[in-house]
Scaffold this motif. Structure first.
Motif, PDB file in Angstrom:
ATOM      1  N   THR A   1       0.821  -1.200   0.000  1.00  0.00           N
ATOM      2  CA  THR A   1       0.000   0.000   0.000  1.00  0.00           C
ATOM      3  C   THR A   1       0.857   1.252   0.000  1.00  0.00           C
ATOM      4  O   THR A   1       0.701   2.116  -0.835  1.00  0.00           O
ATOM      5  CB  THR A   1      -0.930   0.009   1.223  1.00  0.00           C
ATOM      6  OG1 THR A   1      -1.681  -1.200   1.207  1.00  0.00           O
ATOM      7  CG2 THR A   1      -1.871   1.178   1.193  1.00  0.00           C
ATOM      8  N   MET A   2       1.776   1.362   0.958  1.00  0.00           N
ATOM      9  CA  MET A   2       2.653   2.525   1.060  1.00  0.00           C
ATOM     10  C   MET A   2       4.016   2.034   1.518  1.00  0.00           C
ATOM     11  O   MET A   2       4.251   1.879   2.701  1.00  0.00           O
ATOM     12  CB  MET A   2       2.105   3.538   2.078  1.00  0.00           C
ATOM     13  CG  MET A   2       0.923   4.327   1.632  1.00  0.00           C
ATOM     14  SD  MET A   2       1.306   5.497   0.343  1.00  0.00           S
ATOM     15  CE  MET A   2       2.199   6.732   1.244  1.00  0.00           C
TER      16      MET A   2
ATOM     17  N   ALA B   1       5.648   4.462   3.917  1.00  0.00           N
ATOM     18  CA  ALA B   1       4.908   4.855   5.114  1.00  0.00           C
ATOM     19  C   ALA B   1       5.624   4.303   6.341  1.00  0.00           C
ATOM     20  O   ALA B   1       6.144   3.198   6.314  1.00  0.00           O
ATOM     21  CB  ALA B   1       3.481   4.318   5.072  1.00  0.00           C
TER      22      ALA B   1
ATOM     23  N   ASP C   1      -1.263  10.595  10.959  1.00  0.00           N
ATOM     24  CA  ASP C   1      -0.801  10.624   9.568  1.00  0.00           C
ATOM     25  C   ASP C   1      -0.267   9.261   9.132  1.00  0.00           C
ATOM     26  O   ASP C   1      -0.518   8.808   8.006  1.00  0.00           O
ATOM     27  CB  ASP C   1       0.273  11.693   9.376  1.00  0.00           C
ATOM     28  CG  ASP C   1      -0.295  13.101   9.385  1.00  0.00           C
ATOM     29  OD1 ASP C   1      -1.513  13.274   9.163  1.00  0.00           O
ATOM     30  OD2 ASP C   1       0.497  14.043   9.622  1.00  0.00           O
ATOM     31  N   ALA C   2       0.469   8.603  10.022  1.00  0.00           N
ATOM     32  CA  ALA C   2       1.003   7.273   9.699  1.00  0.00           C
ATOM     33  C   ALA C   2      -0.125   6.273   9.492  1.00  0.00           C
ATOM     34  O   ALA C   2      -0.078   5.442   8.578  1.00  0.00           O
ATOM     35  CB  ALA C   2       1.953   6.806  10.802  1.00  0.00           C
TER      36      ALA C   2
ATOM     37  N   ASP D   1      -1.838   6.995   6.107  1.00  0.00           N
ATOM     38  CA  ASP D   1      -1.004   6.454   5.026  1.00  0.00           C
ATOM     39  C   ASP D   1      -1.145   4.945   4.917  1.00  0.00           C
ATOM     40  O   ASP D   1      -1.165   4.389   3.828  1.00  0.00           O
ATOM     41  CB  ASP D   1       0.473   6.811   5.242  1.00  0.00           C
ATOM     42  CG  ASP D   1       0.771   8.273   4.986  1.00  0.00           C
ATOM     43  OD1 ASP D   1      -0.071   8.974   4.379  1.00  0.00           O
ATOM     44  OD2 ASP D   1       1.858   8.731   5.408  1.00  0.00           O
ATOM     45  N   ARG D   2      -1.229   4.293   6.060  1.00  0.00           N
ATOM     46  CA  ARG D   2      -1.292   2.826   6.101  1.00  0.00           C
ATOM     47  C   ARG D   2      -2.648   2.292   5.611  1.00  0.00           C
ATOM     48  O   ARG D   2      -2.703   1.262   4.964  1.00  0.00           O
ATOM     49  CB  ARG D   2      -1.058   2.367   7.539  1.00  0.00           C
ATOM     50  CG  ARG D   2      -1.016   0.894   7.694  1.00  0.00           C
ATOM     51  CD  ARG D   2       0.372   0.518   8.094  1.00  0.00           C
ATOM     52  NE  ARG D   2       0.507  -0.897   8.112  1.00  0.00           N
ATOM     53  CZ  ARG D   2       1.453  -1.519   7.438  1.00  0.00           C
ATOM     54  NH1 ARG D   2       2.297  -0.843   6.727  1.00  0.00           N
ATOM     55  NH2 ARG D   2       1.559  -2.801   7.490  1.00  0.00           N
TER      56      ARG D   2
ATOM     57  N   GLU E   1      -5.253   4.175   3.975  1.00  0.00           N
ATOM     58  CA  GLU E   1      -5.885   4.841   2.840  1.00  0.00           C
ATOM     59  C   GLU E   1      -5.914   3.921   1.617  1.00  0.00           C
ATOM     60  O   GLU E   1      -4.947   3.247   1.321  1.00  0.00           O
ATOM     61  CB  GLU E   1      -5.103   6.120   2.509  1.00  0.00           C
ATOM     62  CG  GLU E   1      -5.928   7.186   1.873  1.00  0.00           C
ATOM     63  CD  GLU E   1      -5.198   8.519   1.901  1.00  0.00           C
ATOM     64  OE1 GLU E   1      -5.881   9.521   2.107  1.00  0.00           O
ATOM     65  OE2 GLU E   1      -3.961   8.544   1.737  1.00  0.00           O
TER      66      GLU E   1
ATOM     67  N   GLU F   1      -8.966  11.552   9.657  1.00  0.00           N
ATOM     68  CA  GLU F   1      -8.796  12.855   9.015  1.00  0.00           C
ATOM     69  C   GLU F   1      -9.508  13.951   9.804  1.00  0.00           C
ATOM     70  O   GLU F   1      -8.978  15.054   9.980  1.00  0.00           O
ATOM     71  CB  GLU F   1      -9.283  12.796   7.568  1.00  0.00           C
ATOM     72  CG  GLU F   1      -8.352  11.974   6.687  1.00  0.00           C
ATOM     73  CD  GLU F   1      -8.898  11.698   5.299  1.00  0.00           C
ATOM     74  OE1 GLU F   1     -10.145  11.774   5.087  1.00  0.00           O
ATOM     75  OE2 GLU F   1      -8.087  11.387   4.404  1.00  0.00           O
TER      76      GLU F   1
END
Length: 158
Positions: free
Chosen positions: A49-50, A53, A84-85, A88-89, A91, A104
């Motif tokens: 995914t990221m 991240a 935020d982490a 990122d994980r 999303e 968010e």
């Protein structure tokens, strides 16, 4: 003169004699055993995914909250970094869309000045419930969901 020659030859022969045989080395049986790293937390999603991240896990988040003395004692900047982490994980995974939406909202609330405790409490309640629902038997994730819900209840005055 023969004594000197004999001593000279003896002096030359001693170092050579010492080098003639290899020193004895005790052999040891060295066995390398590779053990897998203990699995403390499985990431909730695959790493595709990221890739860049930061690694974030339910247990790491619970530990950070515990070390801070509770969720409401966690510095807003530290909370936003963790949020935020998580975003990122998670999303892009439709199963976690409600969690991402709450994260968010929470990030925005924590960046406001002044912070509205009641609004943060309501968001934490929703986030905690969504996290618990997504836990699917993962103990650390259930603990995180409960921690979020309890903090939300406290802030909302429940």
């Amino acid at each position: 003169m023969t004594t000197r020659l004999s001593l000279f030859l003896l002096a030359l022969a001693l170092p050579l004699a010492a080098c003639e045989s290899e020193p004895e080395v005790a052999e040891t049986d060295t066995t390398i055993v590779e053990t897998p790293d203990p699995i403390v937390d499985e990431p909730m999603m695959d790493d595709t995914t990221m890739d860049d991240a930061p690694e974030v896990t339910p247990q790491a988040t619970v530990d950070a909250v515990t070390e801070a003395g509770g969720l409401t004692s966690l510095a807003p900047a530290a909370a936003v970094s963790n949020i935020d982490a998580w975003i990122d994980r998670l999303e892009g995974n439709p199963d976690f869309a409600p969690v991402v939406a709450d994260l968010e909202t929470l990030r925005s609330q924590l960046q406001a000045s002044p912070i509205d405790g009641a609004a943060v409490g309501a968001t934490l309640q929703s986030l905690g419930q969504a996290t618990t629902a997504a836990a699917a038997g993962d103990g650390a994730l259930e603990t995180l969901g409960t921690t979020l819900t309890d903090a939300g209840n406290s802030l909302a005055g429940m």
